[in-house]
Design a protein around this motif. Structure first.
Motif, PDB file in Angstrom:
ATOM      1  N   PRO A  75       0.822  -1.205   0.000  1.00  0.00           N
ATOM      2  CA  PRO A  75       0.000   0.000   0.000  1.00  0.00           C
ATOM      3  C   PRO A  75       0.862   1.264   0.000  1.00  0.00           C
ATOM      4  N   VAL A  76       0.408   2.252  -0.765  1.00  0.00           N
ATOM      5  CA  VAL A  76       1.076   3.555  -0.824  1.00  0.00           C
ATOM      6  C   VAL A  76       0.072   4.573  -0.288  1.00  0.00           C
ATOM      7  N   PHE A  77       0.436   5.244   0.797  1.00  0.00           N
ATOM      8  CA  PHE A  77      -0.507   6.137   1.477  1.00  0.00           C
ATOM      9  C   PHE A  77      -0.214   7.599   1.188  1.00  0.00           C
ATOM     10  N   ASP A  78      -1.282   8.391   1.179  1.00  0.00           N
ATOM     11  CA  ASP A  78      -1.176   9.844   1.126  1.00  0.00           C
ATOM     12  C   ASP A  78      -1.043  10.319   2.577  1.00  0.00           C
ATOM     13  N   LEU A  79       0.189  10.451   3.009  1.00  0.00           N
ATOM     14  CA  LEU A  79       0.420  10.727   4.432  1.00  0.00           C
ATOM     15  C   LEU A  79      -0.103  12.089   4.847  1.00  0.00           C
ATOM     16  N   ARG A  80      -0.054  13.063   3.942  1.00  0.00           N
ATOM     17  CA  ARG A  80      -0.599  14.390   4.277  1.00  0.00           C
ATOM     18  C   ARG A  80      -2.098  14.314   4.506  1.00  0.00           C
ATOM     19  N   MET A  81      -2.785  13.540   3.658  1.00  0.00           N
ATOM     20  CA  MET A  81      -4.228  13.395   3.830  1.00  0.00           C
ATOM     21  C   MET A  81      -4.538  12.659   5.127  1.00  0.00           C
ATOM     22  N   LEU A  82      -3.774  11.618   5.432  1.00  0.00           N
ATOM     23  CA  LEU A  82      -4.003  10.902   6.676  1.00  0.00           C
ATOM     24  C   LEU A  82      -3.807  11.812   7.878  1.00  0.00           C
ATOM     25  N   ARG A  83      -2.762  12.643   7.857  1.00  0.00           N
ATOM     26  CA  ARG A  83      -2.533  13.568   8.983  1.00  0.00           C
ATOM     27  C   ARG A  83      -3.683  14.555   9.106  1.00  0.00           C
ATOM     28  N   ARG A  84      -4.168  15.043   7.968  1.00  0.00           N
ATOM     29  CA  ARG A  84      -5.283  15.990   7.992  1.00  0.00           C
ATOM     30  C   ARG A  84      -6.525  15.355   8.621  1.00  0.00           C
ATOM     31  N   LEU A  85      -6.690  14.054   8.380  1.00  0.00           N
ATOM     32  CA  LEU A  85      -7.842  13.336   8.929  1.00  0.00           C
ATOM     33  C   LEU A  85      -7.561  12.763  10.318  1.00  0.00           C
TER      34      LEU A  85
END
Length: 208
Positions: A75-85
């Motif tokens: 899996p490749v995650f959008d870490l910025r989006m995860l932090r925002r959420l």
């Protein structure tokens, strides 16, 4: 503003920009990418296959992607989006597992027990019908990269400028026909942009 009549026309235009490829393997991202990849493979007389990807959605709003996974890759995650959420990759472990199962189902549906063609030392062209956030394309490029191709190219008819720029480190080359300033969605650049089914994908692959 529509630029392409349909995915086939867009793929035919892309193919003219890929004529320098040497005996490539063309990998389409289903479903829409298969209709783009078919005219490319025909024009280049290339091997055509699919590379299955799945978006990893935010559990409360699945259309919001927080990552993606491609067959053969992690899996490749959008870490910025995860932090925002206020989430972590572990927070979506159940979603990842569900998408792994669906990915495996689609691989069986499209390819059966047949593996991907050998990619090591080959030129590989990954094709899709457009780039919005680029999550699935990023996962696909990283998965293919682990197979050590001689050259890795991403080919898309249209993409958001910032997304194309962010993916340049993931591929040796990106061939894109259009990077509009007012990009809102991939479908806005096609006169006909119907959603494809698994049966459509199999039909296109059978017409190679």
């Amino acid at each position: 503003m529509e630029v392409f009549a349909d995915r086939a026309e867009a793929g035919a235009q892309l193919a003219e920009r890929l004529l320098d490829a040497r005996d490539p393997v063309v990998l389409a991202l289903p479903r829409g990418g298969v209709a783009v990849a078919l005219p490319i493979a025909r024009r280049l007389d290339a091997v055509l296959d699919v590379l299955v990807t799945r978006k990893i959605g935010y559990p409360a709003a699945p259309e919001l992607g927080v990552g993606a996974i491609a067959e053969g890759g992690e899996p490749v995650f959008d870490l910025r989006m995860l932090r925002r959420l206020r989430m972590t990759p572990e927070s979506v472990a159940d979603v990842v597992e569900r998408e792994r199962r669906e990915l495996a189902r689609r691989v069986r549906a499209y390819r059966g027990d047949r593996p991907l063609p050998p990619l090591e030392g080959r030129e590989v062209i990954v094709a899709d019908d457009g780039l919005a956030t680029g999550g699935t394309a990023r996962a696909a490029l990283r998965a293919v990269g682990t197979a050590k191709p001689a050259k890795l190219t991403l080919a898309v008819p249209v993409g958001a400028q910032e997304t194309v720029a962010s993916l340049r480190e993931e591929a040796d080359e990106i061939v894109v026909l259009l990077t509009p300033i007012d990009f809102r969605a991939v479908g806005q650049w096609y006169a006909h942009f119907e959603q494809l089914t698994d049966a459509d994908v199999l039909d296109l692959l059978g017409r190679r």
